[in-house]
Design a protein around this motif. Structure first.
Motif, PDB file in Angstrom:
ATOM      1  N   VAL A  33      -3.380  -3.033  -3.843  1.00 20.16           N
ATOM      2  CA  VAL A  33      -4.162  -2.978  -2.695  1.00 20.16           C
ATOM      3  C   VAL A  33      -5.509  -2.996  -2.973  1.00 20.16           C
ATOM      4  O   VAL A  33      -5.865  -1.646  -3.187  1.00 20.16           O
ATOM      5  N   LEU A  57      -3.584  -7.358  -2.457  1.00 26.22           N
ATOM      6  CA  LEU A  57      -4.019  -7.225  -0.744  1.00 26.22           C
ATOM      7  C   LEU A  57      -5.304  -7.008  -0.829  1.00 26.22           C
ATOM      8  O   LEU A  57      -5.661  -6.076  -1.315  1.00 26.22           O
ATOM      9  N   SER A 140       0.664  -6.231   8.302  1.00 24.74           N
ATOM     10  CA  SER A 140      -0.636  -6.088   8.694  1.00 24.74           C
ATOM     11  C   SER A 140      -1.031  -5.839   9.925  1.00 24.74           C
ATOM     12  O   SER A 140      -0.452  -6.446  10.833  1.00 24.74           O
ATOM     13  N   TYR A 152      -2.304  -2.127   6.144  1.00 17.72           N
ATOM     14  CA  TYR A 152      -1.026  -2.816   5.498  1.00 17.72           C
ATOM     15  C   TYR A 152      -0.212  -1.966   5.349  1.00 17.72           C
ATOM     16  O   TYR A 152      -0.169  -0.666   5.095  1.00 17.72           O
TER      17      TYR A 152
END
Length: 253
Positions: A33, A57, A140, A152
């Motif tokens: 992330v 992400l 999300s 997220y």
């Protein structure tokens, strides 16, 4: 589910706190992330093989959250020894494809993973969205930062972690983090030094409390957060377990 903090800091350079980055390992998958500058180095220090990354992400496109995507893509074609053969993805808000295209226009084919291994997936920037990743569910919601910005939630079976990304006080984050096992929440400045678009500890605590989160981990801290007890400030509004993130710490859910 195992979460490794790869960067608990911000755009301000720091030996102790790298820019934003997390690694989430669960269900046989490795998801990053954000990839702020220095994330690849932190992956190496954590002994996490970059060739095993299944997805990245992206919360938003500020440099302290995405700068290491370019060297990651470059390295994906030039690893010493076996190169990842499987598909991998970059997932983010609408605008991600154009962001990637702009990188390719700048750096050329050098950052285009060969054998068509990269998949770009755009999520809604202004409404809830979700996708499945072979045993992981990724949800999300928009955050209150720049546009577009996302928070997220990653679920694997009964375990869940919610990552705020950069945000101000946001009802979407409360709903996304409902009954999550761990809320990893930005805490840019201490109480009394509020900056629009970001949270202070008591606000992060209030969000965790409203969401009935089991645990709160404070991250994305600018230097003034080192001068006060941000955990104590968050404890004024949150009754659960609280921790102050540090680079390379591991959270097991």
């Amino acid at each position: 589910m195992e979460i490794t903090v790869l960067g608990s800091g911000t755009a301000t350079p720091s030996l102790e706190r790298n820019a934003s980055g997390l690694a989430v390992r669960s269900a046989g998958k490795l998801v990053l992330v954000d990839m702020g500058p220095g994330t690849i180095r932190r992956l190496c220090e954590a002994r996490i093989d970059t060739r095993l990354v299944d997805a990245i992400l992206v919360t938003h496109f500020h440099p302290d959250h995405v700068s290491d995507i370019v060297p990651f893509l470059f390295a994906s074609n030039y690893s010493f020894g076996p190169v990842r053969e499987e598909l991998f993805g970059i997932i983010g808000p609408r605008g991600l494809q154009e962001y990637y295209n702009s990188l390719v226009r700048t750096y050329g084919h050098w950052i285009v993973p060969n054998r068509d291994r990269l998949r770009i997936t755009e999520l809604l920037p202004d409404a809830p969205d979700s996708l499945e990743l072979d045993g992981l569910r990724i949800c999300s919601r928009p955050s209150c930062h720049c546009e577009p910005s996302l928070s997220y939630r990653i679920e694997a079976g009964p375990a869940s972690v919610t990552i705020s990304g950069d945000t101000d006080v946001c009802q979407d984050l409360v709903e996304l983090a409902g009954h999550t096992d761990c809320l990893i929440c930005e805490c840019s400045m201490p109480d009394g030094l509020k900056v629009p678009g970001h949270l202070v500890p008591s606000e992060a605590g209030a969000i965790a409390e409203k969401a009935s989160a089991a645990r709160l981990v404070l991250t994305h801290m600018y230097p003034p957060c080192e001068e006060v007890d941000v955990v104590a400030q968050a404890r004024r509004t949150f009754s659960g377990e609280i921790a102050k993130a540090r680079d390379l710490m591991t959270i097991v859910l």
